[in-house]
Write an enzyme that holds these catalytic residues in place. Structure first.
Site, PDB file in Angstrom:
ATOM      1  N   LYS A   1       0.856  -1.192   0.000  1.00  0.00           N
ATOM      2  CA  LYS A   1       0.000   0.000   0.000  1.00  0.00           C
ATOM      3  C   LYS A   1       0.888   1.237   0.000  1.00  0.00           C
ATOM      4  CE  LYS A   1      -1.875   2.861   2.575  1.00  0.00           C
ATOM      5  NZ  LYS A   1      -1.750   4.122   1.815  1.00  0.00           N
TER       6      LYS A   1
ATOM      7  N   GLU B   1       9.567   1.332  10.915  1.00  0.00           N
ATOM      8  CA  GLU B   1      10.634   2.326  10.745  1.00  0.00           C
ATOM      9  C   GLU B   1       9.943   3.681  10.832  1.00  0.00           C
ATOM     10  OE1 GLU B   1      12.414   5.120   9.509  1.00  0.00           O
ATOM     11  OE2 GLU B   1      12.802   4.259   7.531  1.00  0.00           O
TER      12      GLU B   1
ATOM     13  N   CYS C   1      13.149  10.802   7.132  1.00  0.00           N
ATOM     14  CA  CYS C   1      12.995  10.411   8.541  1.00  0.00           C
ATOM     15  C   CYS C   1      14.300  10.577   9.312  1.00  0.00           C
ATOM     16  CB  CYS C   1      12.416   9.009   8.673  1.00  0.00           C
ATOM     17  SG  CYS C   1      13.047   7.860   7.479  1.00  0.00           S
TER      18      CYS C   1
ATOM     19  N   GLU D   1       9.048  15.900  15.473  1.00  0.00           N
ATOM     20  CA  GLU D   1       9.498  15.736  14.098  1.00  0.00           C
ATOM     21  C   GLU D   1       8.707  16.682  13.203  1.00  0.00           C
ATOM     22  OE1 GLU D   1       8.630  12.032  11.969  1.00  0.00           O
ATOM     23  OE2 GLU D   1      10.676  12.138  11.190  1.00  0.00           O
TER      24      GLU D   1
HETATM   25  P1  ADP Z   1       3.816  10.483   6.954  1.00  0.00           P
HETATM   26  O1  ADP Z   1       3.843  11.221   8.252  1.00  0.00           O
HETATM   27  O2  ADP Z   1       5.126  10.201   6.345  1.00  0.00           O
HETATM   28  O3  ADP Z   1       2.726  10.912   6.023  1.00  0.00           O
HETATM   29  P2  ADP Z   1       2.099   8.397   7.817  1.00  0.00           P
HETATM   30  O4  ADP Z   1       2.534   7.593   8.958  1.00  0.00           O
HETATM   31  O5  ADP Z   1       0.991   9.360   7.967  1.00  0.00           O
HETATM   32  O6  ADP Z   1       3.436   9.041   7.320  1.00  0.00           O
HETATM   33  O7  ADP Z   1       1.756   7.481   6.580  1.00  0.00           O
HETATM   34  C1  ADP Z   1       2.596   6.455   6.137  1.00  0.00           C
HETATM   35  C2  ADP Z   1       1.753   5.393   5.470  1.00  0.00           C
HETATM   36  O8  ADP Z   1       0.870   4.844   6.448  1.00  0.00           O
HETATM   37  C3  ADP Z   1       0.875   5.878   4.337  1.00  0.00           C
HETATM   38  O9  ADP Z   1       0.862   4.891   3.323  1.00  0.00           O
HETATM   39  C4  ADP Z   1      -0.478   6.025   4.998  1.00  0.00           C
HETATM   40  O10 ADP Z   1      -1.551   5.890   4.097  1.00  0.00           O
HETATM   41  C5  ADP Z   1      -0.462   4.852   5.955  1.00  0.00           C
HETATM   42  N1  ADP Z   1      -1.382   4.969   7.099  1.00  0.00           N
HETATM   43  C6  ADP Z   1      -1.827   6.093   7.709  1.00  0.00           C
HETATM   44  N2  ADP Z   1      -2.682   5.795   8.712  1.00  0.00           N
HETATM   45  C7  ADP Z   1      -2.791   4.449   8.754  1.00  0.00           C
HETATM   46  C8  ADP Z   1      -3.506   3.520   9.573  1.00  0.00           C
HETATM   47  N3  ADP Z   1      -4.298   3.926  10.560  1.00  0.00           N
HETATM   48  N4  ADP Z   1      -3.365   2.194   9.331  1.00  0.00           N
HETATM   49  C9  ADP Z   1      -2.548   1.766   8.344  1.00  0.00           C
HETATM   50  N5  ADP Z   1      -1.847   2.579   7.535  1.00  0.00           N
HETATM   51  C10 ADP Z   1      -1.958   3.915   7.723  1.00  0.00           C
END
Ligand code: ADP
Length: 481
Positions: A178, A253, A287, A384
Protein backbone atom coordinates in the site's frame (compact mmCIF):
# COMPACT_ATOMS: atom_id res chain seq x y z
CA UNK A 1 8.88 12.88 -22.52
CA UNK A 2 5.62 11.05 -23.01
CA UNK A 3 4.94 8.95 -19.94
CA UNK A 4 2.26 6.36 -19.54
CA UNK A 5 0.90 6.38 -15.99
CA UNK A 6 -0.73 3.36 -14.40
CA UNK A 7 -3.70 4.44 -12.32
CA UNK A 8 -5.56 1.23 -11.50
CA UNK A 9 -5.02 -1.22 -8.67
CA UNK A 10 -2.63 -4.06 -9.46
CA UNK A 11 -4.09 -7.31 -8.18
CA UNK A 12 -3.35 -10.87 -9.22
CA UNK A 13 -1.25 -9.78 -12.18
CA UNK A 14 -3.88 -7.40 -13.62
CA UNK A 15 -4.60 -3.70 -13.51
CA UNK A 16 -8.18 -3.40 -12.28
CA UNK A 17 -10.63 -0.78 -11.03
CA UNK A 18 -11.61 -0.81 -7.40
CA UNK A 19 -14.68 -2.91 -6.55
CA UNK A 20 -16.97 0.10 -6.13
CA UNK A 21 -15.25 2.17 -8.80
CA UNK A 22 -13.99 4.86 -6.43
CA UNK A 23 -10.97 6.96 -7.26
CA UNK A 24 -8.91 9.73 -5.69
CA UNK A 25 -6.81 12.58 -7.02
CA UNK A 26 -3.04 12.66 -6.93
CA UNK A 27 -1.54 16.11 -7.07
CA UNK A 28 1.64 17.64 -8.46
CA UNK A 29 2.74 19.65 -5.41
CA UNK A 30 5.09 21.86 -7.42
CA UNK A 31 2.10 23.25 -9.29
CA UNK A 32 -0.70 22.60 -6.81
CA UNK A 33 -2.49 20.97 -9.75
CA UNK A 34 -4.12 17.60 -10.34
CA UNK A 35 -1.78 14.98 -11.77
CA UNK A 36 -3.84 11.79 -12.00
CA UNK A 37 -7.00 10.13 -10.84
CA UNK A 38 -6.15 6.80 -9.21
CA UNK A 39 -8.32 3.82 -8.24
CA UNK A 40 -8.92 3.76 -4.50
CA UNK A 41 -8.59 0.44 -2.68
CA UNK A 42 -11.04 -0.18 0.13
CA UNK A 43 -11.62 -3.19 2.32
CA UNK A 44 -13.04 -5.41 -0.47
CA UNK A 45 -10.07 -4.63 -2.74
CA UNK A 46 -7.57 -5.26 0.03
CA UNK A 47 -9.27 -8.58 0.66
CA UNK A 48 -8.99 -9.46 -3.02
CA UNK A 49 -5.32 -8.52 -3.09
CA UNK A 50 -4.54 -10.51 0.04
CA UNK A 51 -6.33 -13.56 -1.37
CA UNK A 52 -4.34 -13.24 -4.59
CA UNK A 53 -1.09 -12.97 -2.64
CA UNK A 54 -2.05 -15.97 -0.51
CA UNK A 55 -2.96 -18.08 -3.56
CA UNK A 56 0.29 -17.06 -5.23
CA UNK A 57 2.24 -17.96 -2.10
CA UNK A 58 0.64 -21.41 -1.95
CA UNK A 59 0.95 -22.09 -5.67
CA UNK A 60 3.43 -24.48 -7.22
CA UNK A 61 4.52 -21.65 -9.48
CA UNK A 62 5.97 -19.95 -6.39
CA UNK A 63 6.69 -22.81 -3.98
CA UNK A 64 8.53 -24.82 -6.60
CA UNK A 65 10.36 -21.91 -8.10
CA UNK A 66 14.06 -22.48 -7.38
CA UNK A 67 15.50 -19.80 -5.10
CA UNK A 68 17.93 -18.65 -7.77
CA UNK A 69 14.98 -18.08 -10.11
CA UNK A 70 13.48 -15.67 -7.58
CA UNK A 71 16.83 -13.91 -7.72
CA UNK A 72 16.71 -13.88 -11.49
CA UNK A 73 13.23 -12.29 -11.42
CA UNK A 74 14.48 -9.56 -9.09
CA UNK A 75 17.45 -8.93 -11.39
CA UNK A 76 15.10 -8.75 -14.35
CA UNK A 77 12.92 -6.24 -12.49
CA UNK A 78 16.08 -4.21 -11.80
CA UNK A 79 16.97 -4.37 -15.52
CA UNK A 80 13.52 -3.10 -16.50
CA UNK A 81 13.65 -0.31 -13.90
CA UNK A 82 17.06 0.67 -15.24
CA UNK A 83 15.72 0.78 -18.80
CA UNK A 84 12.83 2.99 -17.63
CA UNK A 85 14.83 5.04 -15.16
CA UNK A 86 14.12 8.44 -16.71
CA UNK A 87 10.36 7.91 -16.75
CA UNK A 88 10.30 6.52 -13.21
CA UNK A 89 12.37 9.43 -11.92
CA UNK A 90 10.11 11.87 -13.70
CA UNK A 91 6.96 10.36 -12.20
CA UNK A 92 8.58 10.40 -8.76
CA UNK A 93 9.33 14.10 -9.04
CA UNK A 94 5.91 14.92 -10.48
CA UNK A 95 4.09 13.31 -7.57
CA UNK A 96 6.51 14.17 -4.73
CA UNK A 97 7.92 17.58 -5.70
CA UNK A 98 11.56 16.63 -5.05
CA UNK A 99 14.24 17.86 -7.46
CA UNK A 100 14.48 15.65 -10.54
CA UNK A 101 18.21 15.43 -9.90
CA UNK A 102 17.51 13.60 -6.64
CA UNK A 103 14.96 11.21 -8.16
CA UNK A 104 17.10 10.42 -11.18
CA UNK A 105 20.53 10.24 -9.57
CA UNK A 106 19.82 9.10 -6.03
CA UNK A 107 16.40 7.48 -5.41
CA UNK A 108 16.17 5.42 -8.59
CA UNK A 109 19.77 4.15 -8.70
CA UNK A 110 19.49 3.22 -5.02
CA UNK A 111 16.21 1.38 -5.57
CA UNK A 112 17.79 -0.56 -8.44
CA UNK A 113 20.84 -1.37 -6.30
CA UNK A 114 18.56 -2.68 -3.54
CA UNK A 115 16.73 -4.94 -6.00
CA UNK A 116 20.06 -6.35 -7.18
CA UNK A 117 21.41 -6.75 -3.65
CA UNK A 118 18.44 -8.88 -2.58
CA UNK A 119 18.42 -10.72 -5.91
CA UNK A 120 21.81 -11.97 -4.80
CA UNK A 121 20.48 -13.11 -1.43
CA UNK A 122 17.63 -15.21 -2.83
CA UNK A 123 19.67 -18.43 -3.01
CA UNK A 124 21.83 -17.74 0.03
CA UNK A 125 19.20 -17.98 2.74
CA UNK A 126 20.06 -21.15 4.56
CA UNK A 127 19.69 -23.01 7.82
CA UNK A 128 22.06 -24.93 10.06
CA UNK A 129 22.63 -28.43 11.40
CA UNK A 130 22.69 -28.55 15.19
CA UNK A 131 24.36 -30.86 17.72
CA UNK A 132 21.09 -31.83 19.41
CA UNK A 133 20.53 -35.02 21.39
CA UNK A 134 22.39 -38.17 20.44
CA UNK A 135 20.56 -40.26 17.87
CA UNK A 136 18.72 -37.25 16.54
CA UNK A 137 19.22 -35.21 13.44
CA UNK A 138 18.22 -31.59 13.96
CA UNK A 139 18.33 -28.85 11.39
CA UNK A 140 16.81 -25.43 10.91
CA UNK A 141 15.11 -24.01 7.87
CA UNK A 142 14.61 -20.29 7.29
CA UNK A 143 11.18 -20.18 5.75
CA UNK A 144 9.21 -17.24 4.39
CA UNK A 145 6.39 -15.83 6.51
CA UNK A 146 3.77 -15.93 3.75
CA UNK A 147 1.96 -12.74 2.73
CA UNK A 148 3.74 -9.52 3.66
CA UNK A 149 1.72 -6.31 3.86
CA UNK A 150 3.99 -3.35 3.16
CA UNK A 151 2.84 0.18 3.98
CA UNK A 152 5.11 3.02 2.91
CA UNK A 153 5.13 6.84 3.05
CA UNK A 154 5.40 9.53 0.40
CA UNK A 155 8.92 10.86 0.93
CA UNK A 156 10.81 8.16 -1.00
CA UNK A 157 7.84 6.42 -2.61
CA UNK A 158 9.62 3.92 -4.85
CA UNK A 159 12.82 3.50 -2.87
CA UNK A 160 11.06 2.65 0.40
CA UNK A 161 8.66 0.31 -1.41
CA UNK A 162 11.69 -1.54 -2.77
CA UNK A 163 13.30 -1.62 0.69
CA UNK A 164 10.35 -3.86 1.68
CA UNK A 165 9.44 -5.68 -1.54
CA UNK A 166 12.94 -6.81 -2.49
CA UNK A 167 13.88 -8.67 0.71
CA UNK A 168 10.32 -9.98 1.12
CA UNK A 169 10.37 -11.57 -2.33
CA UNK A 170 13.97 -12.73 -2.07
CA UNK A 171 12.98 -14.67 1.06
CA UNK A 172 10.05 -16.28 -0.80
CA UNK A 173 7.12 -14.25 0.52
CA UNK A 174 4.45 -12.63 -1.61
CA UNK A 175 3.54 -8.98 -1.13
CA UNK A 176 0.62 -6.58 -0.92
CA UNK A 177 2.00 -3.04 -1.08
CA UNK A 178 0.00 0.00 0.00
CA UNK A 179 1.77 3.12 -1.20
CA UNK A 180 1.02 6.51 0.36
CA UNK A 181 -2.09 8.22 -0.98
CA UNK A 182 0.01 11.22 -2.07
CA UNK A 183 2.42 9.14 -4.16
CA UNK A 184 1.09 5.86 -5.58
CA UNK A 185 2.27 6.29 -9.18
CA UNK A 186 5.81 4.89 -9.18
CA UNK A 187 4.73 1.83 -7.19
CA UNK A 188 2.07 1.14 -9.83
CA UNK A 189 4.68 1.54 -12.54
CA UNK A 190 6.88 -0.92 -10.69
CA UNK A 191 3.98 -3.37 -10.66
CA UNK A 192 3.78 -3.09 -14.44
CA UNK A 193 7.50 -3.85 -14.68
CA UNK A 194 7.16 -6.77 -12.25
CA UNK A 195 4.54 -8.34 -14.50
CA UNK A 196 6.85 -7.87 -17.48
CA UNK A 197 9.75 -9.33 -15.51
CA UNK A 198 7.75 -12.54 -15.17
CA UNK A 199 6.72 -12.59 -11.52
CA UNK A 200 3.76 -14.96 -11.18
CA UNK A 201 0.34 -13.32 -10.84
CA UNK A 202 -0.34 -12.41 -7.21
CA UNK A 203 3.30 -12.37 -6.09
CA UNK A 204 3.25 -8.56 -6.05
CA UNK A 205 0.04 -6.57 -5.59
CA UNK A 206 -0.17 -2.78 -5.33
CA UNK A 207 -3.24 -1.22 -3.73
CA UNK A 208 -3.27 2.59 -3.48
CA UNK A 209 -5.69 4.04 -0.98
CA UNK A 210 -5.94 5.95 2.26
CA UNK A 211 -4.29 5.12 5.58
CA UNK A 212 -7.10 4.10 7.91
CA UNK A 213 -9.24 2.44 5.20
CA UNK A 214 -6.79 0.67 2.87
CA UNK A 215 -3.80 0.51 5.24
CA UNK A 216 -6.00 -0.37 8.21
CA UNK A 217 -7.74 -3.16 6.28
CA UNK A 218 -4.36 -4.63 5.37
CA UNK A 219 -3.15 -4.53 8.98
CA UNK A 220 -6.34 -6.20 10.25
CA UNK A 221 -6.59 -8.83 7.52
CA UNK A 222 -6.15 -12.33 8.95
CA UNK A 223 -4.55 -13.50 5.70
CA UNK A 224 -1.57 -11.17 6.12
CA UNK A 225 1.37 -12.68 7.99
CA UNK A 226 3.46 -9.59 8.64
CA UNK A 227 3.28 -5.82 8.35
CA UNK A 228 6.38 -3.94 7.26
CA UNK A 229 5.77 -0.25 7.85
CA UNK A 230 7.64 2.99 7.31
CA UNK A 231 5.93 6.19 8.43
CA UNK A 232 5.17 8.36 11.41
CA UNK A 233 5.53 7.24 15.02
CA UNK A 234 1.88 8.04 15.62
CA UNK A 235 0.66 5.74 12.84
CA UNK A 236 3.23 3.13 13.89
CA UNK A 237 1.58 3.01 17.30
CA UNK A 238 -1.84 2.61 15.68
CA UNK A 239 -0.56 -0.20 13.44
CA UNK A 240 1.00 -2.07 16.33
CA UNK A 241 -2.25 -1.82 18.26
CA UNK A 242 -4.33 -3.08 15.31
CA UNK A 243 -1.85 -5.86 14.49
CA UNK A 244 -2.09 -7.18 18.02
CA UNK A 245 -5.61 -8.49 17.27
CA UNK A 246 -4.19 -11.17 14.99
CA UNK A 247 -0.74 -11.20 16.65
CA UNK A 248 0.94 -10.19 13.42
CA UNK A 249 4.60 -9.41 13.61
CA UNK A 250 5.35 -5.84 12.59
CA UNK A 251 8.50 -4.01 11.71
CA UNK A 252 8.28 -0.27 12.18
CA UNK A 253 10.63 2.33 10.75
CA UNK A 254 9.28 5.52 12.28
CA UNK A 255 10.07 9.15 12.86
CA UNK A 256 13.25 10.81 14.00
CA UNK A 257 14.75 13.99 15.38
CA UNK A 258 18.33 13.23 14.51
CA UNK A 259 21.14 15.29 16.05
CA UNK A 260 24.11 16.55 14.07
CA UNK A 261 26.90 17.25 16.56
CA UNK A 262 29.75 19.51 15.44
CA UNK A 263 32.93 19.73 17.53
CA UNK A 264 35.30 22.68 17.26
CA UNK A 265 38.06 20.41 15.90
CA UNK A 266 35.97 19.25 12.90
CA UNK A 267 36.68 19.97 9.26
CA UNK A 268 34.23 22.84 9.37
CA UNK A 269 33.82 23.19 5.63
CA UNK A 270 32.75 19.56 5.39
CA UNK A 271 30.57 19.95 8.47
CA UNK A 272 28.73 22.95 7.03
CA UNK A 273 28.03 21.00 3.86
CA UNK A 274 26.99 17.88 5.78
CA UNK A 275 24.73 19.73 8.19
CA UNK A 276 22.91 21.69 5.48
CA UNK A 277 22.39 18.74 3.16
CA UNK A 278 21.60 16.66 6.25
CA UNK A 279 18.52 18.76 6.89
CA UNK A 280 17.62 20.24 3.50
CA UNK A 281 18.13 17.22 1.26
CA UNK A 282 14.73 15.85 0.25
CA UNK A 283 13.20 19.10 1.58
CA UNK A 284 13.80 17.77 5.09
CA UNK A 285 11.02 15.24 4.46
CA UNK A 286 13.46 12.52 5.44
CA UNK A 287 13.00 10.41 8.54
CA UNK A 288 16.72 10.56 9.33
CA UNK A 289 17.00 14.32 8.63
CA UNK A 290 19.56 15.99 10.88
CA UNK A 291 17.00 18.40 12.28
CA UNK A 292 18.83 19.26 15.52
CA UNK A 293 22.23 20.93 15.14
CA UNK A 294 24.52 20.97 18.18
CA UNK A 295 27.51 23.27 17.80
CA UNK A 296 30.37 23.37 20.28
CA UNK A 297 30.21 26.74 22.03
CA UNK A 298 33.64 28.02 20.89
CA UNK A 299 32.79 27.94 17.17
CA UNK A 300 29.12 28.77 17.44
CA UNK A 301 28.96 32.22 15.82
CA UNK A 302 31.28 31.46 12.94
CA UNK A 303 29.60 28.14 12.21
CA UNK A 304 26.05 29.45 12.29
CA UNK A 305 27.01 32.23 9.92
CA UNK A 306 28.22 29.70 7.39
CA UNK A 307 25.12 27.56 7.83
CA UNK A 308 22.89 30.55 7.16
CA UNK A 309 24.95 31.47 4.13
CA UNK A 310 24.54 28.02 2.67
CA UNK A 311 20.86 27.74 3.60
CA UNK A 312 20.20 30.89 1.59
CA UNK A 313 21.71 29.19 -1.45
CA UNK A 314 19.17 26.34 -1.19
CA UNK A 315 17.03 27.82 -3.94
CA UNK A 316 13.45 26.58 -3.88
CA UNK A 317 11.89 26.25 -7.30
CA UNK A 318 10.74 24.08 -10.18
CA UNK A 319 11.97 20.57 -9.38
CA UNK A 320 12.90 20.09 -13.03
CA UNK A 321 15.21 23.14 -13.10
CA UNK A 322 18.89 22.31 -12.81
CA UNK A 323 19.51 25.10 -10.30
CA UNK A 324 16.79 23.98 -7.89
CA UNK A 325 18.08 22.64 -4.58
CA UNK A 326 14.80 22.61 -2.68
CA UNK A 327 11.70 21.14 -4.27
CA UNK A 328 8.06 21.55 -3.30
CA UNK A 329 6.77 20.09 -0.04
CA UNK A 330 4.57 17.12 -0.82
CA UNK A 331 1.20 18.69 -0.01
CA UNK A 332 -0.65 21.71 1.30
CA UNK A 333 -1.09 19.83 4.56
CA UNK A 334 2.66 19.36 4.88
CA UNK A 335 3.28 23.01 4.04
CA UNK A 336 0.85 24.08 6.77
CA UNK A 337 2.52 21.73 9.22
CA UNK A 338 5.98 23.15 8.50
CA UNK A 339 4.78 26.76 8.75
CA UNK A 340 3.04 25.90 12.01
CA UNK A 341 6.31 24.61 13.48
CA UNK A 342 8.20 27.69 12.31
CA UNK A 343 5.62 29.77 14.14
CA UNK A 344 5.99 27.60 17.24
CA UNK A 345 9.77 28.13 17.16
CA UNK A 346 9.37 31.88 17.00
CA UNK A 347 6.69 32.09 19.66
CA UNK A 348 8.66 29.89 22.08
CA UNK A 349 11.60 32.27 21.81
CA UNK A 350 14.03 30.68 19.33
CA UNK A 351 15.73 33.03 16.89
CA UNK A 352 14.84 32.52 13.22
CA UNK A 353 18.02 33.42 11.34
CA UNK A 354 16.71 32.82 7.84
CA UNK A 355 13.87 31.28 5.79
CA UNK A 356 10.72 29.62 7.04
CA UNK A 357 8.40 31.56 4.76
CA UNK A 358 6.27 30.34 1.90
CA UNK A 359 7.62 31.19 -1.54
CA UNK A 360 5.30 33.37 -3.58
CA UNK A 361 4.54 31.04 -6.47
CA UNK A 362 2.07 28.25 -7.14
CA UNK A 363 2.96 25.02 -5.37
CA UNK A 364 4.04 24.28 -1.83
CA UNK A 365 7.46 25.84 -1.54
CA UNK A 366 9.06 27.11 1.61
CA UNK A 367 12.48 28.71 2.13
CA UNK A 368 15.09 26.74 4.06
CA UNK A 369 14.77 27.75 7.72
CA UNK A 370 17.55 28.01 10.31
CA UNK A 371 16.81 28.62 13.97
CA UNK A 372 19.37 29.56 16.60
CA UNK A 373 19.15 29.80 20.40
CA UNK A 374 16.87 26.77 20.53
CA UNK A 375 16.41 25.14 23.95
CA UNK A 376 16.26 21.34 24.19
CA UNK A 377 12.71 21.36 25.55
CA UNK A 378 11.24 23.57 22.80
CA UNK A 379 8.72 22.05 20.40
CA UNK A 380 11.06 22.45 17.42
CA UNK A 381 13.78 20.51 19.28
CA UNK A 382 11.44 17.69 20.28
CA UNK A 383 8.86 17.05 17.57
CA UNK A 384 9.50 15.74 14.10
CA UNK A 385 8.74 18.54 11.64
CA UNK A 386 9.46 16.64 8.43
CA UNK A 387 10.43 19.78 6.57
CA UNK A 388 13.40 22.09 5.86
CA UNK A 389 13.72 23.50 9.37
CA UNK A 390 17.00 23.31 11.30
CA UNK A 391 17.04 23.84 15.07
CA UNK A 392 20.43 25.14 16.31
CA UNK A 393 21.63 24.50 19.88
CA UNK A 394 25.04 24.66 21.60
CA UNK A 395 27.02 22.33 23.86
CA UNK A 396 30.15 22.52 25.97
CA UNK A 397 31.73 19.04 26.05
CA UNK A 398 31.43 15.42 24.91
CA UNK A 399 29.23 14.25 27.77
CA UNK A 400 26.79 17.08 27.30
CA UNK A 401 26.71 16.48 23.54
CA UNK A 402 25.73 12.85 24.11
CA UNK A 403 23.15 13.72 26.76
CA UNK A 404 21.52 16.40 24.62
CA UNK A 405 21.69 14.23 21.50
CA UNK A 406 19.72 11.56 23.34
CA UNK A 407 17.15 13.93 24.78
CA UNK A 408 14.15 13.05 22.56
CA UNK A 409 11.80 10.07 22.26
CA UNK A 410 13.47 9.22 18.95
CA UNK A 411 16.61 7.31 18.08
CA UNK A 412 16.82 6.87 14.34
CA UNK A 413 20.12 8.43 13.30
CA UNK A 414 22.80 10.91 14.30
CA UNK A 415 25.83 12.71 12.89
CA UNK A 416 29.14 13.54 14.56
CA UNK A 417 31.76 15.89 13.16
CA UNK A 418 35.26 15.75 14.65
CA UNK A 419 38.87 14.98 13.71
CA UNK A 420 39.43 13.25 17.05
CA UNK A 421 38.95 9.53 16.64
CA UNK A 422 38.41 8.94 20.37
CA UNK A 423 35.71 11.55 20.55
CA UNK A 424 34.08 10.14 17.42
CA UNK A 425 33.89 6.67 18.93
CA UNK A 426 32.75 7.88 22.34
CA UNK A 427 29.89 9.85 20.86
CA UNK A 428 28.97 7.14 18.35
CA UNK A 429 28.76 4.61 21.16
CA UNK A 430 26.93 6.92 23.52
CA UNK A 431 24.16 7.94 21.16
CA UNK A 432 21.06 5.80 21.27
CA UNK A 433 20.38 5.69 17.54
CA UNK A 434 20.20 2.97 14.89
CA UNK A 435 22.68 4.76 12.62
CA UNK A 436 25.56 7.09 13.47
CA UNK A 437 27.39 8.90 10.71
CA UNK A 438 30.85 10.28 11.51
CA UNK A 439 32.05 13.12 9.27
CA UNK A 440 29.29 12.32 6.81
CA UNK A 441 25.50 12.24 6.86
CA UNK A 442 22.55 10.63 5.07
CA UNK A 443 24.59 7.77 3.65
CA UNK A 444 22.72 4.60 2.75
CA UNK A 445 23.75 1.38 1.15
CA UNK A 446 21.86 -1.83 0.40
CA UNK A 447 24.38 -3.74 2.54
CA UNK A 448 23.94 -1.56 5.64
CA UNK A 449 21.08 -2.02 8.12
CA UNK A 450 18.83 0.96 8.80
CA UNK A 451 16.26 1.34 11.57
CA UNK A 452 15.44 2.85 14.89
CA UNK A 453 16.16 2.78 18.59
CA UNK A 454 13.54 3.96 21.09
CA UNK A 455 10.33 5.31 19.52
CA UNK A 456 11.89 5.41 16.07
CA UNK A 457 10.77 1.80 15.80
CA UNK A 458 12.24 -1.67 15.57
CA UNK A 459 13.29 -4.15 12.95
CA UNK A 460 15.84 -3.30 10.31
CA UNK A 461 15.55 -2.45 6.64
CA UNK A 462 18.42 -3.25 4.27
CA UNK A 463 21.44 -5.45 4.68
CA UNK A 464 21.32 -9.06 5.76
CA UNK A 465 19.55 -7.89 8.93
CA UNK A 466 16.36 -7.26 6.97
CA UNK A 467 16.23 -10.97 6.08
CA UNK A 468 15.40 -11.74 9.72
CA UNK A 469 12.22 -9.72 9.34
CA UNK A 470 10.99 -11.70 6.34
CA UNK A 471 11.79 -15.25 7.47
CA UNK A 472 10.91 -17.51 10.35
CA UNK A 473 12.99 -20.35 11.68
CA UNK A 474 11.72 -23.91 11.70
CA UNK A 475 13.51 -26.59 13.66
CA UNK A 476 13.19 -30.11 12.24
CA UNK A 477 14.00 -33.17 14.37
CA UNK A 478 14.53 -36.60 12.88
CA UNK A 479 14.95 -39.68 15.03
CA UNK A 480 17.88 -41.66 13.64
CA UNK A 481 17.88 -44.44 16.27
P1 ADP B 1 3.82 10.48 6.95
O1 ADP B 1 3.84 11.22 8.25
O2 ADP B 1 5.13 10.20 6.35
O3 ADP B 1 2.73 10.91 6.02
P2 ADP B 1 2.10 8.40 7.82
O4 ADP B 1 2.53 7.59 8.96
O5 ADP B 1 0.99 9.36 7.97
O6 ADP B 1 3.44 9.04 7.32
O7 ADP B 1 1.76 7.48 6.58
C1 ADP B 1 2.60 6.45 6.14
C2 ADP B 1 1.75 5.39 5.47
O8 ADP B 1 0.87 4.84 6.45
C3 ADP B 1 0.87 5.88 4.34
O9 ADP B 1 0.86 4.89 3.32
C4 ADP B 1 -0.48 6.02 5.00
O10 ADP B 1 -1.55 5.89 4.10
C5 ADP B 1 -0.46 4.85 5.95
N1 ADP B 1 -1.38 4.97 7.10
C6 ADP B 1 -1.83 6.09 7.71
N2 ADP B 1 -2.68 5.80 8.71
C7 ADP B 1 -2.79 4.45 8.75
C8 ADP B 1 -3.51 3.52 9.57
N3 ADP B 1 -4.30 3.93 10.56
N4 ADP B 1 -3.36 2.19 9.33
C9 ADP B 1 -2.55 1.77 8.34
N5 ADP B 1 -1.85 2.58 7.54
C10 ADP B 1 -1.96 3.91 7.72
Amino acid sequence: MDIQLQTQLFIDGQFVDSANGSTFEVENPAEAAALASVAEAKEADIDRAVRAARAAFDSDAWQRLPARERGRLLHRLADLAEADIDALARIETLQNGKPYFESRHIDLPEAIAVLRYYAGWADKIQGETLPAADGMFNDTRREPLGVVGAIVPWNFPLLLAVWKIAPALACGNTVVLKPAEETPLTALKLAELAARAGFPAGAINVVPGFGPSAGGALVRHPGVDKIAFTGSTEVGREIMRAASESLKPVSLELGGKSPNIVFADADLKAAVRGVTTGIFYGKGEVCAAGSRLFVEAGIHDEFMEQIVDRARKMTPGDPFDKGTRLGALVSKQQLDRVLHYVQAGVSEGAELLTGGVRVDRPGYFVEAAVFDKVKPEMTIAQEEIFGPVLAGLTFEDVDQAIALGNQTIYGLAAGVWTRDIKKAHRVAHGLRAGTVWVNTFNRYDPTTPFGGYKQSGFGRDLGMHALDGYTQVKSVWIDLS
